[in-house]
Design an enzyme around this catalytic site. Structure first.
Site, PDB file in Angstrom:
ATOM      1  N   HIS A 121      46.839   8.664  29.122  1.00 27.04           N
ATOM      2  CA  HIS A 121      45.490   9.256  29.172  1.00 27.04           C
ATOM      3  C   HIS A 121      45.517  10.568  29.951  1.00 27.04           C
ATOM      4  O   HIS A 121      44.848  11.525  29.602  1.00 27.04           O
ATOM      5  CB  HIS A 121      44.499   8.296  29.837  1.00 27.04           C
ATOM      6  N   GLU A 125      42.641   5.885  22.949  1.00 27.63           N
ATOM      7  CA  GLU A 125      43.428   4.683  23.251  1.00 27.63           C
ATOM      8  C   GLU A 125      44.691   4.631  22.397  1.00 27.63           C
ATOM      9  O   GLU A 125      45.764   4.284  22.886  1.00 27.63           O
ATOM     10  CB  GLU A 125      42.589   3.418  23.031  1.00 27.63           C
ATOM     11  N   HIS A 131      50.614   3.503  29.601  1.00 23.81           N
ATOM     12  CA  HIS A 131      49.417   3.750  28.794  1.00 23.81           C
ATOM     13  C   HIS A 131      48.400   4.580  29.601  1.00 23.81           C
ATOM     14  O   HIS A 131      47.859   5.560  29.094  1.00 23.81           O
ATOM     15  CB  HIS A 131      48.811   2.410  28.356  1.00 23.81           C
ATOM     16  N   GLU A 132      48.189   4.190  30.864  1.00 23.52           N
ATOM     17  CA  GLU A 132      47.246   4.942  31.709  1.00 23.52           C
ATOM     18  C   GLU A 132      47.734   6.379  31.910  1.00 23.52           C
ATOM     19  O   GLU A 132      46.937   7.321  31.880  1.00 23.52           O
ATOM     20  CB  GLU A 132      47.087   4.262  33.069  1.00 23.52           C
ATOM     21  N   ASP A 182      48.448   4.579  23.766  1.00 25.39           N
ATOM     22  CA  ASP A 182      49.396   3.536  23.344  1.00 25.39           C
ATOM     23  C   ASP A 182      50.685   4.167  22.835  1.00 25.39           C
ATOM     24  O   ASP A 182      51.791   3.713  23.149  1.00 25.39           O
ATOM     25  CB  ASP A 182      48.787   2.676  22.225  1.00 25.39           C
TER      26      ASP A 182
HETATM   27 ZN   LIG Z   1      43.344   3.197  27.752  1.00 25.10          ZN
END
Ligand SMILES: [Zn+2]
Length: 434
Positions: free
Chosen positions: A289, A373, A285-286, A377
């Site tokens: 980004h 976000e 997930h990071e 995801d």
């Molecule tokens: Zn996040």
């Protein structure tokens, strides 16, 4: 009596009205959130019923409400302090006292004003922060800080403020005075250069003053993470574990730095709660980004906003009504034609007043953040596993006592992350029993 509507009076009225509306909207949102959480306290939402016991759900509700109630006190205090500094004459009095004590010295007096202002605000914030840590976090079992560590943190922060903040403020004031009409442009350039420098220096020089960072020594996890990073085309300088448990039981993970200096940091509290596949999904997930360039977008946005902000400040600082309307007599010496901007005063007024107005656009920023976000995801679901990410999120919601039943409007204003139910729905994952 009929006072003519001067620009100064108009400024007072607009600021007063905005502050009133700001406080009213925040109060309204908080009470909506309190009611939403209290209304659902009796039962775990159906989709989480198998994963989260009622007792845990109720603890989360109580924690959320306790923090919101305290937030109301902070809101009242913040508004009172801002009014005290501005319309009630606090900043004017402080500036006057320093003028009497130091004379109108071009660099020393404004620097003393900035430092004194920061000190007084810091003193006002101290009991608030102590109450948050030692009463609220403590009551719900999150606080791991001793009073000793709290004081040590405080001393370190003050030392950093003196070592970095004071020279920086002096440099900024000097630039403002030395570069003529385009001072705001120079100041913007210097500020942005400093921000970029901090992005590089913070993880390697400053964060280690507060926490220990050790290389991740779990071989199984390291291998998983290395495979994930290779799959996603990332190189990081290192995988680190941070002793977050020294201060709090809340868990987190983050990815910092630029270019070759990128590093992954896991809180030890996160590793204690999650299985390796779950940690992998959180890291994916990071990475999402980064892959979607959210970090760069955020920095560019910050650059653009601060450019606009400083341009506005550059103009306001030369307007007498800006000071007078906010309760301050600018020290404009007659020998200087009475039109010399008071940079320190202008800066303090500006940074106090602008957030009152910016609050009304916070739903835009929150919406953008929630969209990011969702994208991260989706990336994690592709590169790792939607099911593992979902399991990890449920565990984190549970352990951090985050509410599962927020008020939709409150979410729009404040939530940088989508609420649990929306994230789960988008991941399309089952919520499995813990
Ligand atoms: Zn996040």
């Amino acid at each position: 009596m009929n006072a003519p509507l001067t620009p100064a009076l108009l400024t007072t009225c607009v600021f007063g009205a905005a502050l009133l509306l700001n406080v009213a909207v925040k109060l309204w949102l908080a009470s909506r959130q309190i009611r939403a959480v209290a209304r659902h306290r009796g039962a775990v939402p159906a989709e989480f019923a198998r994963a989260i016991p009622l007792e845990t759900h109720q603890r989360a509700a109580d924690y959320t409400v306790a923090r919101l109630r305290f937030g109301l006190l902070e809101l009242a205090l913040g508004a009172a302090v801002l009014l005290g500094w501005t319309l009630l004459g606090g900043l004017d009095a402080l500036n006057g006292a320093l003028l009497d004590a130091l004379g109108p010295r071009p660099l020393l007096q404004p620097l003393a004003l900035l430092v004194a202002f920061a000190l007084i605000n810091g003193l006002i914030d101290l009991p608030v922060s102590a109450w948050q840590t030692f009463v609220i976090e403590q009551r719900f079992g999150f606080n791991r800080m001793s009073a000793r560590l709290w004081w040590a943190d405080l001393l370190k922060s003050v030392a950093l403020g003196v070592l970095i903040g004071v020279p920086l403020a002096a440099g900024a004031l000097w630039l403002m005075q030395a570069t003529g009409r385009a001072w705001w442009l120079w100041t913007w350039g210097a500020w942005m250069a400093f921000s970029l420098l901090m992005l590089v220096l913070y993880p390697t020089l400053i964060a280690p003053l507060f926490n220990k960072f050790e290389p991740l020594d779990d071989a199984v996890l390291r291998e998983r993470v290395a495979a994930l990073m290779a799959r996603c085309g990332f190189t990081a300088k290192g995988l680190f574990v941070m002793d977050g448990s020294r201060r709090s039981a809340h868990a987190n993970a983050y990815f910092t730095g630029f270019g070759a200096a990128k590093r992954v940091v896991f809180f030890d509290t996160l590793l204690a709660q999650l299985t390796p596949p779950e940690v992998e999904a959180v890291l994916a997930h990071e990475l999402g980004h980064f892959r979607h360039r959210h970090i760069v977008q955020r920095i560019v946005l910050l650059f653009a906003l601060s450019f606009a902000g400083l341009a506005l400040l550059g103009w306001l600082a030369g307007q007498g009504w800006f000071y007078a309307g906010l309760g301050v007599t600018p020290n404009l010496p007659a020998s200087m034609g009475g039109a010399v901007p008071n940079h320190a005063l202008a800066l303090l007024l500006f940074t106090g007043v602008v957030p009152v107005f910016m609050f009304f656009v916070s739903p835009l920023a929150a919406t953008l953040s929630r969209r990011h976000e969702f994208q991260a995801d989706a990336y994690a679901a592709r590169q790792a596993s939607a099911q593992e990410l979902s399991n990890a999120l449920v565990k984190l919601y549970k352990d951090n006592a985050s509410t599962l039943t927020p008020d939709p409007l409150y979410v729009r204003f404040y939530y940088s992350h989508p609420p649990a139910s929306e994230r789960m729905a988008q991941l399309g994952a089952r919520v499995s029993p813990a």
